[in-house]
Design a protein around this motif. Structure first.
Motif, PDB file in Angstrom:
ATOM      1  N   GLY A 325       0.798  -1.221   0.000  1.00 46.29           N
ATOM      2  CA  GLY A 325       0.000   0.000   0.000  1.00 46.29           C
ATOM      3  C   GLY A 325       0.830   1.270   0.000  1.00 46.29           C
ATOM      4  N   ARG A 330       4.817  -0.726  -2.537  1.00 51.13           N
ATOM      5  CA  ARG A 330       4.058  -0.195  -3.658  1.00 51.13           C
ATOM      6  C   ARG A 330       4.950  -0.034  -4.885  1.00 51.13           C
ATOM      7  NH1 ARG A 330       0.240   4.968  -2.768  1.00 51.13           N
ATOM      8  NH2 ARG A 330      -1.538   3.567  -2.805  1.00 51.13           N
ATOM      9  N   SER A 352      -5.425   1.689   0.187  1.00 50.18           N
ATOM     10  CA  SER A 352      -4.145   1.864  -0.510  1.00 50.18           C
ATOM     11  C   SER A 352      -3.785   0.617  -1.300  1.00 50.18           C
ATOM     12  CB  SER A 352      -3.038   2.237   0.472  1.00 50.18           C
ATOM     13  OG  SER A 352      -3.077   1.437   1.605  1.00 50.18           O
ATOM     14  N   ARG A 355      -5.640   0.981  -4.466  1.00 47.14           N
ATOM     15  CA  ARG A 355      -4.991   2.003  -5.295  1.00 47.14           C
ATOM     16  C   ARG A 355      -3.773   1.417  -6.028  1.00 47.14           C
ATOM     17  NH1 ARG A 355      -6.022   7.250  -6.997  1.00 47.14           N
ATOM     18  NH2 ARG A 355      -4.062   7.822  -7.907  1.00 47.14           N
ATOM     19  N   LEU A 359      -3.436   1.208 -10.123  1.00 52.57           N
ATOM     20  CA  LEU A 359      -2.353   1.834 -10.896  1.00 52.57           C
ATOM     21  C   LEU A 359      -1.488   0.782 -11.582  1.00 52.57           C
ATOM     22  CD1 LEU A 359      -1.251   4.752  -8.545  1.00 52.57           C
ATOM     23  CD2 LEU A 359      -2.652   4.880 -10.581  1.00 52.57           C
ATOM     24  N   ARG A 527      11.381  14.175   8.114  1.00 50.49           N
ATOM     25  CA  ARG A 527      12.061  15.277   7.441  1.00 50.49           C
ATOM     26  C   ARG A 527      13.490  14.891   7.058  1.00 50.49           C
ATOM     27  NH1 ARG A 527      10.107  20.651  10.114  1.00 50.49           N
ATOM     28  NH2 ARG A 527       8.294  20.402   8.782  1.00 50.49           N
TER      29      ARG A 527
ATOM     30  N   ARG B 147       4.869  25.931   4.557  1.00 51.78           N
ATOM     31  CA  ARG B 147       5.674  24.718   4.603  1.00 51.78           C
ATOM     32  C   ARG B 147       4.821  23.504   4.987  1.00 51.78           C
ATOM     33  NH1 ARG B 147      10.596  23.829   8.871  1.00 51.78           N
ATOM     34  NH2 ARG B 147      11.809  22.313   7.709  1.00 51.78           N
ATOM     35  N   GLU B 151       3.937  20.093   2.848  1.00 53.25           N
ATOM     36  CA  GLU B 151       4.094  18.713   3.317  1.00 53.25           C
ATOM     37  C   GLU B 151       2.792  17.927   3.182  1.00 53.25           C
ATOM     38  OE1 GLU B 151       5.649  19.485   7.176  1.00 53.25           O
ATOM     39  OE2 GLU B 151       7.712  19.700   6.427  1.00 53.25           O
ATOM     40  N   ARG B 159       0.200   9.217  -0.916  1.00 48.37           N
ATOM     41  CA  ARG B 159      -0.953   8.335  -0.723  1.00 48.37           C
ATOM     42  C   ARG B 159      -1.538   7.930  -2.074  1.00 48.37           C
ATOM     43  NH1 ARG B 159      -3.211  11.162   3.267  1.00 48.37           N
ATOM     44  NH2 ARG B 159      -4.944  12.015   2.091  1.00 48.37           N
ATOM     45  N   GLN B 160      -1.554   8.858  -2.996  1.00 41.67           N
ATOM     46  CA  GLN B 160      -2.073   8.537  -4.325  1.00 41.67           C
ATOM     47  C   GLN B 160      -1.142   7.610  -5.099  1.00 41.67           C
ATOM     48  OE1 GLN B 160      -2.473  12.523  -5.882  1.00 41.67           O
ATOM     49  NE2 GLN B 160      -4.679  12.553  -5.493  1.00 41.67           N
ATOM     50  N   TYR B 162       2.021   8.618  -6.155  1.00 38.87           N
ATOM     51  CA  TYR B 162       2.821   9.381  -7.101  1.00 38.87           C
ATOM     52  C   TYR B 162       4.042   9.989  -6.425  1.00 38.87           C
ATOM     53  CZ  TYR B 162      -1.575   9.120  -9.626  1.00 38.87           C
ATOM     54  OH  TYR B 162      -2.702   8.667 -10.234  1.00 38.87           O
ATOM     55  N   ARG B 167       9.354  19.203  -6.772  1.00 30.88           N
ATOM     56  CA  ARG B 167      10.597  19.229  -6.023  1.00 30.88           C
ATOM     57  C   ARG B 167      11.798  19.480  -6.923  1.00 30.88           C
ATOM     58  NH1 ARG B 167      11.870  16.365  -0.782  1.00 30.88           N
ATOM     59  NH2 ARG B 167      14.081  16.740  -0.702  1.00 30.88           N
ATOM     60  N   TYR B 220      11.289  24.341   2.608  1.00 27.48           N
ATOM     61  CA  TYR B 220      12.350  24.708   3.543  1.00 27.48           C
ATOM     62  C   TYR B 220      11.861  25.687   4.599  1.00 27.48           C
ATOM     63  CZ  TYR B 220      14.830  22.475  -0.204  1.00 27.48           C
ATOM     64  OH  TYR B 220      15.215  21.568  -1.139  1.00 27.48           O
TER      65      TYR B 220
END
Lengths: 584, 280
Positions: A325, A330, A352, A355, A359, A527, B147, B151, B159-160, B162, B167, B220
């Motif tokens: 997922g 994935r 997910s 999904r 795809l 991050r 910012r 995110e 989630r999709q 992609y 970026r 950033y």
């Protein structure tokens, strides 16, 4: 010998051929031609499976099995005469309709002749070749390499020259016949079983010594003449599917490098197997032959275009990925989908998984299904294994990828934390290997298992005791399983990625801190991983490559490779790094 | 969505809306002329000529065109790779046209994605961009730090299924401020960017640096501030295994207390928005 076969005798050129038919005669006709030293029974596994959809025709080549031999033998096995035989057979079994030809070994060599001479034009709808090159193409291949001998070309010549030792041996008079009728004929079944991993049973048949002795004339009547003076116009007039076993002891895969020159409509397939694939890989052959014949019958004589890298290897194969997922799972599902595999995307999050499957279909998977399962749930995994076996078939590639993160000091890690991380990261892999690995082993036709471990499996760290332990276990499990399954043609690979930009960071648990601090640390690691920005797609590529090359342990990302080297050569430095506090 | 705003604001925005519409018209006109064999350079030149005929003399940036896997910026390492190449268009290939004309001092910056014939992956990407347009507007109205919004968009993309391809833009920006520029007789450009627009951006950057905001909406720390009133050219860019899709249009941010008026899309009558409405 062949169950449910209708037999008939076809007379041609002074001999009598034994022809067997299976399946509904109204369906497209598939003609299977056997090799050396074999009889039509080499196809018994494939023929039975193909007969469910097609009218399957097999015959014993002259001098083999229950067909009679020409007299005298010398000059009785030329490719011209073999073409006469083939035409006589298809006139008898499929007079009005072109046939789909399938050949293995010498069956393929003679089928190349059938499909490249003018007098069969319009009689052959398609040709699937395995382990048997066209002698004329072979002649040109040698010729080209002799004319412009670069080091690589000389290497290729010498390589194939060494693999062809038996061809020279067969050219000596009388001795081969004596050997086959004597000790070699007796020991051949054992040799096949031990060296070529051909499962025993009712193959080879009792006619083997006779077949092998007569068949020596196939080589003597054709090889020298054709290699010395190859025909310049040996172009195929039908679409060809070339299936190349990669571990063939007798034929180099390089032989087919120039094939596009001779075959305008060529589809390539590769298979990690030895020479006798009709015996060792009947399911895969049946799937590829069925798909190819169907695509030609449906009026798509264009070759099946490879959509991504390794499409020749994974086209139509069944691949299951857990944790599909998101992240590496994935990306892996997509990578296999792009190579034309059928994909089962397993994730505990239904949306997910759906999904990913959706795809996958968009980018080249002929079929893709989502499955919602928590890999740590034993019963759910058992149910999944049953469902997959009954609805989709036996897996060709299994990727045990689902995993969760857990950070924090050892004393802050509660037994519940331990249980959770081991349940998913280790037990998930165990269940996957246990259930799907067993199905693969029972089918006995190879396969591959990939387990996602981690660089943490060999890089100790005071910040990740539980996670690292679980991954180290996965690594060792993979190595042990690799040893156990090697004999059954099933490869096992452990993938050890370093810091890869996936959402494992935002779902990871941090032991010994309150919810707010945990949130902050998740954000902070996410991050940092984002700054590192190593894409999961690269890991997916490494996974696909690991399957193709059957690699044992694959560190991915420079830091993982570095740590892997250090763990071997400078373990003390690695232990010093383990004491550092991560910047969270 | 209808938004009421004061007459003065409306008058000032009209110019921007007109040039944005003109740019999208140009994109549709050029896209309709694309044929197999057309190169990126030719497509960029077609956009430039079309707009010059209609009075455009200055640019925020010169027109770009990306074909095939260049729509997803595959293997882009240096900014020079954004410039049009001799890559030829083939049937089924995705393409993106991106242009930023200045007309009467008003700037537009648009992105138009399409494909030559059917391309299911590209269609799927375009359909999935709708969620991003809604998400960005909603979160800007909630006055979240830029910012954070960046995110959140990133997370939605992941989630999709992609990859985030904006970026790859300079500073990884998902959006940048645009403004009025002075009309000069000469309008030189530097690395494809109009000198006047660069000057505006630089002066914004300087002011922003003193006041704690930035005209670049990036992942950033310098974008860790609530949305700054003004016009933002927003360009979320999705990538999926060698196919990319984006839209780019102007988001108006005001200092109004009313959420509806605090942020809105300059124009809702654009090709991609019409497309989504039709699919509904």
């Amino acid at each position: 010998m062949l169950k449910g076969a209708r037999e008939r005798r076809v007379r041609t050129g002074g001999i009598e051929l034994c022809v067997a038919e299976l399946g509904d005669a109204g369906q497209p006709t598939v003609v299977l031609v056997h090799g050396y030293p074999d009889s039509k029974e080499v196809w018994s596994e494939v023929a039975g499976r193909l007969a469910e959809h097609f009218h399957v025709v097999l015959y014993d080549v002259r001098g083999h099995g229950r067909s009679t031999a020409p007299k005298p033998l010398r000059g009785g096995f030329t490719l011209e005469k073999l073409t006469d035989d083939f035409l006589a057979v298809i006139d008898a079994v499929s007079p009005g309709r072109p046939v789909h030809l399938v050949g293995h070994d010498w069956g393929s060599v003679q089928s190349w002749e059938f499909v490249t001479v003018a007098r069969t034009e319009g009689r052959i709808a398609s040709f699937t070749s395995m382990s048997g090159p066209c002698l004329d193409h072979f002649g040109h291949w040698i010729d080209q390499r002799l004319r412009k001998p670069t080091p690589r070309r000389v290497g290729q010549l010498l390589g194939q020259g060494a693999k062809s030792w038996y061809v020279y041996a067969l050219h000596t008079p009388v001795l081969p016949e004596l050997a086959w009728r004597g000790p070699l004929g007796k020991r051949w079944p054992r040799i096949l079983e031990r060296v070529e991993k051909v499962p025993g049973g009712d193959y080879p048949t009792s006619s083997l010594p006779q077949d092998a002795a007569h068949g020596a004339w196939l080589y003597r009547d054709n090889v020298r003449a054709r290699l010395r003076h190859p025909r310049p116009d040996a172009h195929a007039h039908a679409p060809v599917q070339l299936i190349t076993p990669l571990d063939d002891a007798f034929l180099s895969e390089r032989l087919y490098d120039d094939l596009d020159r001779w075959v305008p409509r060529l589809t390539r397939r590769t298979l990690p197997a030895k020479h006798w694939i009709p015996r060792t890989r009947p399911d895969q052959l049946t799937a590829w032959i069925t798909e190819f014949v169907r695509s030609v019958e449906d009026g798509r004589p264009e070759p099946v275009k490879p959509t991504g890298k390794y499409a020749d290897r994974f086209g139509g194969q069944l691949v299951l990925v857990t944790g599909a997922g998101s992240g590496i799972g994935r990306a892996t599902a997509f990578a296999f989908a792009e190579a034309g595999a059928r994909v089962i995307a397993v994730d505990r999050d239904a949306e997910s998984a759906a999904r990913t499957a959706e795809l996958s279909r968009l980018i080249g998977a002929p079929e893709a299904w989502p499955e919602t399962v928590d890999v740590s749930d034993e019963q759910a995994m058992e149910k999944l294994a049953d469902k997959v076996a009954t609805q989709y078939g036996v897996l060709d590639v299994l990727v045990n990828n689902a995993g969760i993160g857990l950070g924090g000091s050892f004393f802050d890690t509660t037994p519940e934390d331990w249980k959770k991380v081991l349940d998913v990261n280790l037990w998930g892999v165990i269940h996957g290997c246990r259930l799907f690995g067993r199905q693969m082993a029972e089918r006995g036709q190879g396969g591959h298992i990939v387990n996602t471990a981690s660089a943490a499996a060999y890089q100790p760290s005071k910040a990740l005791p539980a996670y690292s332990t679980s991954k180290a276990a996965v690594l060792m499990l993979s190595e042990c399983l690799r040893a156990e399954l090697a004999g059954r043609g099933i490869g096992v690979s452990a993938i050890c990625p370093g810091f890869v930009n996936t959402n494992i960071t935002s779902t990871a648990r941090f032991a010994g801190v309150d919810a707010e601090e945990e949130k902050r640390r998740q954000k902070r690691t996410a991050r940092l991983y984002g700054l590192r920005n190593y894409p999961p797609e690269k890991v997916a590529d490494a996974i696909r490559r690991a399957v193709v090359r059957n690699q044992a342990v694959v560190p991915v990302t420079p830091e993982a490779r570095g740590a892997h080297l250090m763990s071997r050569f400078t373990p003390r430095a690695l232990r010093a790094i383990a004491r550092l506090e991560p910047p969270l | 969505m209808t938004t009421a705003w004061s007459g003065e604001l409306s008058a000032r925005l009209r110019g921007f809306r007109e040039v944005q519409r003109l740019a999208y018209e140009c994109a549709e006109a050029v896209a309709a002329q694309l044929r197999p064999g057309v190169t990126e350079r030719e497509a960029a030149r077609m956009q430039r000529a079309w707009l010059r005929e209609r009075g455009v003399r200055d640019w925020f940036h010169l027109p770009f065109a990306w074909f095939g896997d260049r729509t997803a910026f595959v293997n882009f390492r240096v900014p020079l790779q954004f410039f049009p190449t001799d890559r030829r268009l083939e049937p089924g290939m995705p393409f993106i046209l991106d242009m930023a004309p200045v007309l009467d001092g008003c700037t537009a910056d648009i992105g138009y994605s399409g494909s030559l014939g059917a391309n299911p992956v590209q269609e799927r990407l375009m359909a999935d961009l709708e969620a991003h347009r809604d998400l960005i507007l909603r979160e800007v109205r909630e006055r979240r730090p830029l910012r954070t919004i960046y995110e959140d968009v990133d997370r939605l993309m992941v989630r999709q299924g992609y990859a985030n391809r904006h970026r790859a833009y300079p500073f990884g920006v998902i959006a940048h401020k645009v403004d009025r520029v002075k009309q000069r007789r000469f309008s030189p450009h530097l690395f494809g960017f109009g000198a006047q627009s660069l000057k505006g951006l630089a002066s914004d950057a300087l002011h922003g640096h003193r006041e704690g905001w930035s005209p670049l909406w990036s992942p950033y720390r310098f974008s860790d501030h609530p949305p700054r009133p003004g016009l933002w050219a927003v360009e979320p860019h999705l990538g999926f295994r060698g196919t990319g899709a984006k839209f780019e249009e102007i988001l108006v941010v005001t200092d109004s207390g009313d959420p509806e008026e605090s942020a809105f899309w300059l124009d809702d009558d654009l090709p991609h928005v019409r497309r989504w409405a039709k699919e509904m």
